[in-house]
Design a protein around this motif. Structure first.
Motif, short mmCIF file in Angstrom:
data_model
loop_
_atom_site.label_atom_id
_atom_site.label_comp_id
_atom_site.label_asym_id
_atom_site.label_seq_id
_atom_site.Cartn_x
_atom_site.Cartn_y
_atom_site.Cartn_z
N GLY A 1 -5.13 32.06 -63.99
CA GLY A 1 -6.38 31.70 -63.34
C GLY A 1 -6.13 30.96 -62.04
N PRO A 2 -7.14 30.92 -61.15
CA PRO A 2 -6.97 30.25 -59.85
C PRO A 2 -6.92 28.74 -59.98
CG PRO A 2 -9.23 30.99 -60.13
CD PRO A 2 -8.47 31.54 -61.30
N PHE A 3 -6.24 28.10 -59.04
CA PHE A 3 -6.30 26.65 -58.91
C PHE A 3 -7.62 26.22 -58.29
CE2 PHE A 3 -1.76 26.79 -59.63
CZ PHE A 3 -1.49 25.57 -60.23
N GLY A 4 -8.15 27.05 -57.39
CA GLY A 4 -9.38 26.71 -56.68
C GLY A 4 -9.14 26.78 -55.19
N VAL A 5 -9.14 25.63 -54.52
CA VAL A 5 -8.86 25.56 -53.09
C VAL A 5 -7.44 25.01 -52.93
CG1 VAL A 5 -9.56 24.66 -50.85
CG2 VAL A 5 -11.29 25.13 -52.60
N ILE A 6 -6.57 25.79 -52.32
CA ILE A 6 -5.18 25.39 -52.12
C ILE A 6 -5.01 24.87 -50.70
CG2 ILE A 6 -2.79 26.21 -52.03
CD1 ILE A 6 -3.53 28.33 -54.10
N GLY A 7 -4.27 23.79 -50.56
CA GLY A 7 -3.89 23.29 -49.24
C GLY A 7 -2.54 23.85 -48.86
N ILE B 1 -8.65 19.51 -53.59
CA ILE B 1 -7.39 20.22 -53.35
C ILE B 1 -6.42 19.88 -54.48
CG2 ILE B 1 -5.45 20.57 -51.77
CD1 ILE B 1 -7.95 21.49 -50.48
N PRO B 2 -6.28 20.75 -55.50
CA PRO B 2 -5.39 20.44 -56.62
C PRO B 2 -3.93 20.83 -56.40
CG PRO B 2 -6.60 22.45 -57.08
CD PRO B 2 -7.07 21.97 -55.73
N LEU B 3 -3.68 21.70 -55.43
CA LEU B 3 -2.33 22.22 -55.20
C LEU B 3 -2.06 22.28 -53.70
CD1 LEU B 3 0.30 23.73 -56.09
CD2 LEU B 3 -1.03 25.85 -55.96
N ILE B 4 -0.87 21.86 -53.29
CA ILE B 4 -0.47 21.91 -51.89
C ILE B 4 0.84 22.68 -51.77
CG2 ILE B 4 0.05 20.58 -49.81
CD1 ILE B 4 -1.39 18.21 -51.15
N ALA B 5 0.85 23.67 -50.90
CA ALA B 5 2.07 24.44 -50.62
C ALA B 5 2.53 24.11 -49.21
CB ALA B 5 1.80 25.93 -50.75
N ALA B 6 3.73 23.58 -49.09
CA ALA B 6 4.24 23.18 -47.78
C ALA B 6 5.43 24.04 -47.40
CB ALA B 6 4.66 21.71 -47.80
N THR B 7 5.34 24.67 -46.23
CA THR B 7 6.44 25.47 -45.70
C THR B 7 6.88 24.80 -44.41
OG1 THR B 7 5.31 27.43 -46.56
CG2 THR B 7 7.17 27.80 -45.09
N GLY B 8 8.04 24.16 -44.42
CA GLY B 8 8.47 23.44 -43.23
C GLY B 8 9.73 22.64 -43.48
N VAL C 1 7.76 18.31 -46.58
CA VAL C 1 7.85 18.57 -48.03
C VAL C 1 7.86 17.25 -48.80
CG1 VAL C 1 9.28 19.53 -49.86
CG2 VAL C 1 9.00 20.78 -47.71
N THR C 2 8.58 16.26 -48.29
CA THR C 2 8.59 14.95 -48.94
C THR C 2 7.19 14.34 -48.97
OG1 THR C 2 10.88 14.54 -48.29
CG2 THR C 2 9.53 12.61 -48.82
N SER C 3 6.43 14.49 -47.89
CA SER C 3 5.07 13.96 -47.84
C SER C 3 4.20 14.63 -48.91
CB SER C 3 4.45 14.20 -46.46
OG SER C 3 5.13 13.47 -45.47
N VAL C 4 4.34 15.93 -49.05
CA VAL C 4 3.55 16.66 -50.04
C VAL C 4 3.91 16.23 -51.45
CG1 VAL C 4 3.20 18.93 -51.06
CG2 VAL C 4 3.06 18.65 -48.59
N SER D 1 4.92 13.46 -52.34
CA SER D 1 4.50 12.07 -52.55
C SER D 1 2.98 11.93 -52.59
CB SER D 1 5.05 11.19 -51.42
OG SER D 1 6.46 11.28 -51.33
N SER D 2 2.28 13.07 -52.55
CA SER D 2 0.82 13.04 -52.43
C SER D 2 0.10 12.76 -53.74
CB SER D 2 0.32 14.38 -51.86
OG SER D 2 0.54 15.42 -52.81
N GLY D 3 0.82 12.88 -54.86
CA GLY D 3 0.16 12.74 -56.15
C GLY D 3 -0.44 14.04 -56.66
N LYS D 4 -0.38 15.10 -55.84
CA LYS D 4 -0.86 16.42 -56.23
C LYS D 4 0.32 17.29 -56.65
CE LYS D 4 -5.06 15.47 -54.68
NZ LYS D 4 -5.70 16.26 -53.62
N ARG D 5 0.00 18.40 -57.30
CA ARG D 5 1.06 19.36 -57.56
C ARG D 5 1.50 19.96 -56.23
NH1 ARG D 5 1.65 24.88 -61.05
NH2 ARG D 5 3.70 25.34 -60.23
N GLY D 6 2.80 19.99 -55.97
CA GLY D 6 3.31 20.48 -54.70
C GLY D 6 4.30 21.60 -54.88
N ILE D 7 4.21 22.58 -53.99
CA ILE D 7 5.19 23.66 -53.89
C ILE D 7 5.90 23.44 -52.56
CG2 ILE D 7 5.53 26.14 -53.64
CD1 ILE D 7 3.11 26.54 -55.46
N GLY D 8 7.18 23.10 -52.61
CA GLY D 8 7.89 22.70 -51.41
C GLY D 8 8.91 23.72 -50.95
N ALA D 9 8.64 24.34 -49.80
CA ALA D 9 9.59 25.27 -49.19
C ALA D 9 10.25 24.56 -48.02
CB ALA D 9 8.87 26.53 -48.73
N GLY D 10 11.35 23.91 -48.29
CA GLY D 10 11.97 23.05 -47.29
C GLY D 10 13.16 23.66 -46.58
N ALA D 11 14.02 22.80 -46.12
CA ALA D 11 15.14 23.20 -45.27
C ALA D 11 16.24 23.90 -46.07
CB ALA D 11 15.72 21.97 -44.59
#
Length: 462
Positions: free
Chosen positions: A126-132, A211-218, A223-226, A228-238
């Motif tokens: 099922g969907p998370f809803g609105v993804i950041g 925003i229940p989920l944050i995906a960071a590409t960078g 990625v560290t900020s995401v 540390s946000s308290g949300k579920r994070g998907i981190g695509a880092g270096a």
């Protein structure tokens, strides 16, 4: 005063042009808001509509996004190079076609079922809803279009925070996603952003209750900020992907593959070969073939000039990132023929142009005495990012040993790095590779949550 036919025609033409401009004006702002809170609210309303859509309807939207990715590939590629100064148009066009053809859609959303004497149980995605989503300037439109396909396939909408260096390109891609939805009969604002992305806007997005989920590409910072946000994070880092060449490899092919992978889009992809570790007995032969493939061997003096030019006390010189080899050499006063594609040199693994992820076609070559020494050096150079690594070898035992030791999300054998994304290799395409948080190559299913639906003592007809 009488108006002749020519004047009348000019007036009519001017009025029609004005009406067309007014009608087109909203298109340029589709999904783009002044305030982040307004963008999120609009995406939330769109998601309510999206969640009620059958999967077939979502697929119509995705089909239209794919078509627009094909149709606007050249425009987006030129925009990105002009706006960011990074990469090259030809390779960026290829990336847009690749994501259009190889990014998974609703077929990636599956159901698991158990049926027995006690009834029927389903595991639904099922969907998370609105993804950041935070996107980079290295692949601005590619990441937005690829993420949109996967996230919408899962029934979500998405709020993008693009890199400030690629605002125009990113907003153009967001507009295309919304056009694709509207043309298919779906809602507007399935992908949204703000007119002026800032750190403050990103903070609002990451802290927002909807925003229940944050995906960071960078890079590692974002990625560290995401995380540390308290949300579920998907981190695509270096990453700092090494490529290891042992003494059983097809050396001429390895050289060609390495140079092709390293120079693709001027080394901007995070999966690209960033340094070479070669067994000493084949290193000279490898360098010979790399020169044949268009590499320039930098002298010690030129290496020192490159260090002073591409690295600063604060990190990489952004004026060098994503530039071609000829431009980089011109920056240090060296003129080379057009066919030069890559700068190579030999050095220890600690050399700053080897140990640092550069994102430009500069390849340091580190010699190793044997396979164990090569693996140790390559693992050290990867720096525990667990992102990508590559190897050229015909020895399955060596391949296995290195694959286990480096433990990366991507491990390419005997091919250019871009084979990992389905370009000359099997598998799907993605521009969000979540090595740091463990999801690996993301797809539509990554952006869903699992729900167990249980019907007790019924619906089993065996």
């Amino acid at each position: 005063m009488a108006v002749d036919q020519e004047q009348l025609q000019q007036i009519v033409t001017a009025v029609v042009a004005k009406l067309q401009a007014e009608r087109k004006a909203p298109e340029t702002t589709l999904g783009i808001f002044e305030e982040m809170n307004d963008a999120i609210a609009a995406a939330k309303e769109a998601q309510k509509v999206m969640q009620k859509m059958p999967m077939d309807f979502r697929e119509k939207i995705l089909t239209n996004i794919r078509k627009k990715s094909h149709d606007h590939a050249e425009i987006l590629a030129k925009m990105a190079v002009e706006e960011t100064g990074m990469g090259n148009v030809g390779d960026k066009i290829l990336k847009h076609h690749l994501l259009a053809e190889r990014t998974p859609g609703t077929e990636d959303i599956t159901t698991t079922a158990w049926s027995g004497d006690r009834g029927l149980t389903l595991i639904e995605m099922g969907p998370f809803g609105v993804i950041g989503a935070i996107t980079p300037c290295t692949n601005p439109s590619e990441t937005i279009l690829c993420n949109s396909i996967g996230m919408i396939a899962g029934g979500n909408t998405v709020v993008f925070c693009p890199h400030p260096a690629a605002i125009q390109t990113s907003q153009y891609a967001i507009r295309l996603v919304n056009e694709a939805s509207i043309e298919a009969g779906g809602p507007a604002n399935v992908a949204v952003s703000v007119r002026k992305p800032t750190m403050e806007a990103s903070k609002v997005m990451m802290a927002h209750k909807d925003i229940p989920l944050i995906a960071a590409t960078g890079g590692p910072g974002v990625v560290t900020s995401v995380l540390s946000s308290g949300k579920r994070g998907i981190g695509a880092g270096a990453g700092n992907p090494p490529v290891l060449v042992d003494d059983t490899a097809d050396i001429s092919k390895a050289a060609k593959d390495i140079v092709n992978g390293c120079t693709f889009d001027n080394n901007l992809p995070c999966i690209a070969e960033k340094e070479v570790v070669a067994i000493d007995s084949i290193a000279d032969e490898l360098i010979y073939h790399m020169v044949e493939e268009g590499c320039y061997v930098a002298s010690k003096e030129e290496q020192d000039k490159l260090v002073a030019t591409v690295l600063t006390p604060k990190g990489l010189n952004r004026k060098c990132v994503g530039r071609d080899a000829k431009t980089l050499l011109a920056m240090i006063g060296v003129t080379v023929p057009e066919q030069i594609r890559c700068i190579i040199f030999e050095g220890p693994k600690e050399h700053p142009l080897i140990s640092e992820e550069l994102m430009m076609p500069i390849l340091g070559i580190v010699r190793a005495k044997d396979i164990d020494d090569a693996i140790e050096k390559a693992v050290w150079l990867e720096h525990g990012n667990r992102h990508s690594a590559h190897m050229h070898s015909k020895n399955v035992e060596n391949l296995t040993k290195f694959g286990k030791a480096v433990d990366t999300a991507i491990f390419v054998k005997n091919a250019p790095s871009y084979a990992a994304l389905g370009f000359g290799g099997e598998g799907f395409c993605t521009f969000t590779i979540a090595s740091r948080t463990g999801e690996g190559l993301t797809s539509a299913s990554t952006f869903t949550k699992r729900r167990r639906c249980v019907m007790s003592d019924s619906l089993c007809v065996r």
